[in-house]
Structures are given as structure tokens and as C-alpha cells.
Design a protein around this motif. Structure first.
Motif, mmCIF file in Angstrom:
data_model
loop_
_atom_site.group_PDB
_atom_site.id
_atom_site.type_symbol
_atom_site.label_atom_id
_atom_site.label_comp_id
_atom_site.label_asym_id
_atom_site.label_seq_id
_atom_site.Cartn_x
_atom_site.Cartn_y
_atom_site.Cartn_z
ATOM 1 N N ARG A 156 -30.859 17.263 0.589
ATOM 2 C CA ARG A 156 -31.493 16.901 1.864
ATOM 3 C C ARG A 156 -30.769 15.747 2.538
ATOM 4 O O ARG A 156 -30.636 15.702 3.755
ATOM 5 C CB ARG A 156 -32.945 16.531 1.575
ATOM 6 N N ALA A 157 -30.350 14.784 1.751
ATOM 7 C CA ALA A 157 -29.647 13.608 2.284
ATOM 8 C C ALA A 157 -28.863 12.997 1.128
ATOM 9 O O ALA A 157 -29.194 13.215 -0.044
ATOM 10 C CB ALA A 157 -30.648 12.605 2.850
ATOM 11 N N PRO A 158 -27.828 12.197 1.441
ATOM 12 C CA PRO A 158 -26.987 11.683 0.354
ATOM 13 C C PRO A 158 -27.700 10.658 -0.518
ATOM 14 O O PRO A 158 -28.565 9.915 -0.068
ATOM 15 C CB PRO A 158 -25.815 11.023 1.087
ATOM 16 N N LEU A 159 -27.278 10.649 -1.773
ATOM 17 C CA LEU A 159 -27.677 9.598 -2.728
ATOM 18 C C LEU A 159 -26.486 8.665 -2.875
ATOM 19 O O LEU A 159 -25.363 9.124 -3.039
ATOM 20 C CB LEU A 159 -27.936 10.211 -4.096
ATOM 21 N N LEU A 160 -26.739 7.372 -2.848
ATOM 22 C CA LEU A 160 -25.640 6.416 -2.928
ATOM 23 C C LEU A 160 -25.384 5.980 -4.364
ATOM 24 O O LEU A 160 -26.329 5.746 -5.135
ATOM 25 C CB LEU A 160 -25.946 5.189 -2.070
#
Lengths: 139, 147
Positions: free
Chosen positions: A88-92
Motif C-alpha cells: 500500500r505504501a513504502p516501509l522505511l
């Protein structure tokens, strides 16, 4: 308690928490091993920022790896037959994340369990979610 | 704007890529360990049942993302996710063959516009021709508003 057979599984139960290693060292080693080590996207915050990213990322498929590992910690005899992850969205990298899984269906006679999976960042935002179908011994 | 129905009719279920893979045992073990795996059948190349975890299967990339005649994508492509189906344990040390086709094309429309999803499916076969795993890659294209 480690799950050994399908009869050990209860509907709605959450798997024990699992804290994955999202350090830059781990993301870099993972990326190198799958052939994504060139460039800085997964191994260098500064170079990742130059690409317009907020920092170096955890590879999406590494999150799939975290979820599979969590299932095996819960039940070392579990066979992950299918796992589906939505990025869904990046993980840092270098930022902690919380992963969770809950039992959403059990087919006792077949030894099959369905799990809902979630990976959240430290701001409690869902970054990856999905499902897994897992087979367990009948007895 | 991409015509999803036309694309489906023209491109679904037609194999557009075949690629051979040879996996390195140490790299497979590294991927498992960095993922937090502790079971020796995934982390120890000397274990008699040493096998490939789903994340490695998901990392296998076809030689091309889309069929050669596929129209240019007008928006920004993103990796929307991966799914892996494990049919038989995937062993390290024997060649694997990945055969890829477009499995699905669909669109979703939200407040920010339309997104088109392309699901590319790689079926993975061992040296005996046994279908051992399937890997789905979802590519998402956020169409530009003017399209």
C-alpha cells in the motif's frame, strides 16, 4: 504455545507478536541476495533521498518474508500454501514496524487456516496487508 | 486512457516470456534469515529439506514486464504487491523455468482518478517439468488526469 495441529487453532486468535529487523543492514543484505543491491534504494538513505524517496526502503517482498516467518514462529509445522501481499505504501529502513496476523477462517477437515496479515509503521499506518492460506497437520 | 476490456481480450493468458533461473543456496538462506526465519529447512543449505521461501519466489523476475506489443502505459507504474502459491517445495540447485502471462487486468476509480492493475503471472517449473509454484506480480498504473 506453538501450534502443532489444526485442532490447536482457534478462530479469531491473533498470532504472537513478531518484531522484524528493519535495519538498513538487514534490508541491504536482503536486497543484495535477491539481486537488487545496486543503487541506493534499499541500502543507502542519502542515495534513496536523491531518488526522491523519503529514505531507504524495506523491499516489499521482505515484508512478505516477515509475514511468512511470523507464521512459522507461530507454528513450525505450518506450510504456507498461498500468501498475497498488497504494497500500500513504502516501509522505511531503520524504522520499526509492527506485524500482525489473525485467524479468519478454519477448515478443520482439510487442515487449512486463513490468516489476515498487516504490517504497520511506527505511526500505526498500514503499509502492507494481505492474506495467507496455511496447511497444518490434522493430528 | 487504456481500454481495459480491449486489453483483456488481446493479451490475457498468452505466454509472453520464458526465463531460466538458478538459485544460489547461500543467497536463499540470507533472504530467509534477514526475513526473521528460523526454521532450518529455510536457513540451512545443508538441511536435507532445504527449500526456497515464498519471498525468493516472489523475487523471480520475468525477462520483460509486459507483452512486446502491449501499448505504452500513460501513467506512473508502481509495484502493487505480490502473491505466491507454493505447490511443491522449491529446491535449490536444480534449474527452474518461469513462464509468464498476463493473468488479469482491471481498473479501480477513486477520488484521485483511475488506477489500472496488471497482474502478471509466472508459473514456475522444476527440471522435471513439474509446476512447483506460481508468482503473481501486480503492477498499478495511476493514470494521468488528462488522459
Amino acid at each position: 504455545m506453538s501450534v502443532k495441529t489444526i485442532s490447536d487453532v482457534e478462530f479469531g486468535v491473533e498470532l504472537p507478536p513478531f518484531q522484524p529487523d528493519t535495519s538498513l543492514r538487514a534490508t541491504a543484505a536482503f536486497a543484495e541476495a535477491v539481486g537488487w543491491g545496486r543503487g541506493g534504494r534499499f541500502n543507502d538513505h542519502e542515495r534513496a533521498r536523491k531518488e526522491g524517496l523519503p529514505g531507504a526502503l524495506v523491499p516489499g517482498i521482505m515484508a512478505m518474508g516477515f509475514l511468512t516467518s511470523m507464521i512459522h514462529h507461530w507454528s513450525p509445522v505450518a506450510k504456507v500454501e498461498h500468501i498475497d501481499t498488497v504494497f500500500r505504501a513504502p516501509l522505511l529502513a531503520d524504522q520499526p514496524c509492527t506485524i500482525s496476523a489473525v485467524v479468519t477462517d478454519i477448515a478443520t477437515e482439510e487442515g487449512l487456516v486463513q490468516l489476515d496479515l498487516t504490517v504497520k509503521n511506527s505511526a500505526d499506518e498500514t503499509r502492507v496487508f494481505g492474506t495467507a492460506n496455511v496447511r497444518l497437520p490434522l493430528s | 486512457m487504456l481500454d481495459v476490456e480491449e486489453l483483456k481480450e488481446k493479451f490475457l493468458n498468452l505466454q509472453f516470456d520464458t526465463k531460466e533461473f538458478s538459485l544460489d543456496a547461500d543467497k536463499v538462506a540470507t533472504v530467509a534469515k534477514m526475513s526473521g526465519e528460523t526454521l532450518p529447512e529455510f536457513t540451512d543449505p545443508n538441511h536435507p529439506d532445504f527449500q526456497v521461501p515464498p519471498a525468493i519466489i516472489a523475487s523471480l523476475a520475468a525477462g520483460r514486464h509486459l507483452p512486446i506489443e502491449f501499448p505504452k502505459l500513460g501513467g506512473i507504474p508502481m509495484d502493487g504487491g505480490k502473491a505466491v502459491t507454493c505447490i511443491h517445495p522449491v529446491k535449490v540447485g536444480e534449474p527452474l523455468t518461469g513462464r509468464t502471462h498476463l493473468h488479469d487486468i482491471y481498473a479501480k476509480t477513486g477520488r484521485s482518478g483511475r488506477m489500472v492493475f496488471l497482474v502478471s503471472r509466472m508459473e514456475i517449473f522444476d527440471a522435471n517439468g513439474t509446476h512447483v509454484a506460481t508468482s503473481d506480480s501486480r503492477m498499478v498504473i495511476r493514470e494521468k488526469p488528462a488522459q
